[in-house]
Scaffold this active site. Structure first.
Site, PDB file in Angstrom:
ATOM      1  CD  GLU A 121       8.554  -6.398 -17.945  1.00  0.00           C
ATOM      2  OE1 GLU A 121       9.090  -5.311 -18.219  1.00  0.00           O
ATOM      3  OE2 GLU A 121       7.731  -6.538 -17.025  1.00  0.00           O
TER       4      GLU A 121
ATOM      5  CB  ILE B 230       1.198   2.510  -7.382  1.00  0.00           C
ATOM      6  CG1 ILE B 230       2.190   3.411  -8.132  1.00  0.00           C
ATOM      7  CG2 ILE B 230       0.279   1.772  -8.358  1.00  0.00           C
ATOM      8  CD1 ILE B 230       3.215   2.675  -8.979  1.00  0.00           C
TER       9      ILE B 230
ATOM     10  CB  ILE C 127       0.335  -2.835 -12.063  1.00  0.00           C
ATOM     11  CG1 ILE C 127      -0.224  -2.615 -10.651  1.00  0.00           C
ATOM     12  CG2 ILE C 127      -0.764  -3.054 -13.073  1.00  0.00           C
ATOM     13  CD1 ILE C 127      -1.017  -1.324 -10.489  1.00  0.00           C
TER      14      ILE C 127
ATOM     15  CG  HIS D 271       6.540  -2.697 -17.668  1.00  0.00           C
ATOM     16  ND1 HIS D 271       7.595  -3.248 -16.998  1.00  0.00           N
ATOM     17  CD2 HIS D 271       6.087  -1.687 -16.858  1.00  0.00           C
ATOM     18  CE1 HIS D 271       7.794  -2.616 -15.856  1.00  0.00           C
ATOM     19  NE2 HIS D 271       6.876  -1.656 -15.743  1.00  0.00           N
TER      20      HIS D 271
ATOM     21  NE  ARG E 229      10.217  -3.060 -11.693  1.00  0.00           N
ATOM     22  CZ  ARG E 229       9.492  -1.969 -11.953  1.00  0.00           C
ATOM     23  NH1 ARG E 229       8.203  -2.080 -12.269  1.00  0.00           N
ATOM     24  NH2 ARG E 229      10.036  -0.767 -11.920  1.00  0.00           N
TER      25      ARG E 229
ATOM     26  CG  LEU F 269      -2.142   0.916   1.171  1.00  0.00           C
ATOM     27  CD1 LEU F 269      -3.111   0.518   0.073  1.00  0.00           C
ATOM     28  CD2 LEU F 269      -2.856   0.930   2.528  1.00  0.00           C
ATOM     29  N   GLY F 270       1.677   1.404  -1.087  1.00  0.00           N
ATOM     30  CA  GLY F 270       2.501   2.608  -1.259  1.00  0.00           C
ATOM     31  C   GLY F 270       1.732   3.625  -2.082  1.00  0.00           C
TER      32      GLY F 270
ATOM     33  CG  ASP G  45       1.734  -3.199 -17.196  1.00  0.00           C
ATOM     34  OD1 ASP G  45       1.703  -3.223 -18.446  1.00  0.00           O
ATOM     35  OD2 ASP G  45       2.209  -2.247 -16.552  1.00  0.00           O
TER      36      ASP G  45
ATOM     37  N   GLY H 177       2.261   0.470 -17.451  1.00  0.00           N
ATOM     38  CA  GLY H 177       1.661   1.060 -16.251  1.00  0.00           C
ATOM     39  C   GLY H 177       1.502   2.572 -16.302  1.00  0.00           C
TER      40      GLY H 177
HETATM   41  C1  DGY Z   1       7.788   2.070 -12.784  1.00  0.00           C
HETATM   42  O1  DGY Z   1       7.836   3.255 -13.172  1.00  0.00           O
HETATM   43  O2  DGY Z   1       8.664   1.576 -12.078  1.00  0.00           O
HETATM   44  C2  DGY Z   1       6.633   1.217 -13.139  1.00  0.00           C
HETATM   45  O3  DGY Z   1       7.069   0.069 -13.773  1.00  0.00           O
HETATM   46  C3  DGY Z   1       5.554   1.926 -13.913  1.00  0.00           C
HETATM   47  O4  DGY Z   1       4.917   1.111 -14.806  1.00  0.00           O
END
Ligand code: DGY
Length: 312
Positions: free
Chosen positions: A260, A154, A229, A278, A231, A151-152, A255, A280
């Site tokens: 990747e 984002i 969303i 990816h 890693r 819960l940061g 995502d 986000g």
């Molecule tokens: C980041 O900026 O670290 C995230 O991956 C955003 O998608």
């Protein structure tokens, strides 16, 4: 010659022009021989800009004796060897806050798309299946429980959006956050058992590697949906593939991936999985703000001002 900035990344929509006023910008992202360029300029490099997936290793840091700052175009910094940077007092900056709402929106888009079969149903129309029968049924968001992992910045934005969808929000993380009234779980499996949907928004790195393993997936259960969303490293990807194949969870919206831009063939072939490259934070507006923050941090450092968003 101006001091050299090694540009691993083009800095998005904004580009590197503002930096070229002060630095000789070596555009590794366009180079045919990045290794050769690093060797050529190594003694003059004072700054690096980079993004996720561009690994700024101890070897790179040690090869640059005059490096002062590494500015990443991302909130995450698990691609940078922080210990090696700290040992040399090299500053590191990231782009938090400006991308939190955007990345949370991407999480909601993935949750909606996966739970409500949006991609599958789009294909249903396109290939003419609608003419022959009813499309697959989705599952509701309203009155369901969503478990947020981390819960940061984002995660908190995701929580707010889920509340607007009349969902109950609970969360797991390394510590309880007294600023929020959401129910806290110190045990991720326990939370998974109580959730319909689980959304991963925590940082990558050693502390969260393979946090979501087969035990968590089994606890989430055959009706559960996993959204990532954060890693790829946070999820045991082979375990996720196995759980999806065996119906141990209902679906996944992803995502981010372990390796990747390579996505396992098994995931690509599944109807109950939504896959994104990816993206986000990827809108013109947000990527412009991130690019400006990268520039402002680098310029602040060389003007002797306080960094705007320091990591170390
Ligand atoms: C980041 O900026 O670290 C995230 O991956 C955003 O998608």
């Amino acid at each position: 010659m101006k001091p050299v900035l090694l540009s691993f990344h083009g800095n998005g929509v904004l580009g590197v022009e503002q930096l070229e006023e002060r630095f000789h910008v070596v555009k590794l992202f366009q180079s045919k021989d990045p290794e050769g360029d690093i060797q050529k300029y190594k003694d003059d490099v004072v700054a690096i800009n980079c993004t996720v997936g561009q690994f700024i290793t101890r070897k790179i840091i040690e090869a640059l004796p005059n490096l002062e700052i590494i500015a990443t175009f991302s909130v995450g910094f698990d691609h940078i060897d922080l210990e090696a940077a700290k040992e040399r007092d090299i500053r590191v900056t990231n782009t938090p806050d400006v991308l939190s709402a955007e990345t949370a929106d991407t999480g909601m888009a993935l949750l909606l798309a996966t739970a409500k079969c949006i991609v599958e149903d789009d294909m249903y129309v396109r290939v003419g299946k609608w003419l022959n029968g009813d499309p697959p049924l989705g599952t509701s968001l309203t009155h369901k429980t969503v478990g947020i992992v981390g819960l940061g910045g984002i995660g908190a934005k995701v929580a707010k959006r889920c509340e607007a969808f009349e969902m109950s929000v609970v969360y797991y993380g390394p510590r309880e956050k007294k600023d929020y009234s959401y129910k806290y779980y110190a045990d991720i499996c326990e939370m998974a058992r109580d959730c319909d949907y689980m959304i991963l928004t925590c940082p990558g790195g050693d502390a969260t590697a393979n946090l979501v393993d087969i035990n968590v997936l089994e606890a989430l259960g055959p009706k559960g949906i996993l959204i990532n969303i954060a890693r790829g490293s946070v999820v045991d990807e082979p375990a996720l593939i196995g759980a999806l194949q065996a119906g141990k969870i209902a679906g996944a919206g992803l995502d981010v991936f372990a390796n990747e831009p390579h996505v396992p063939e098994e995931l690509i072939s599944m109807d109950n999985v939504v896959l994104l490259p990816h993206i986000g934070s990827a809108t013109k507006e947000t990527r412009t703000k991130m690019g400006q923050l990268v520039i402002d941090n680098i310029l602040a450092h060389f003007e002797g001002k306080a960094l705007l968003t320091p990591v170390v």
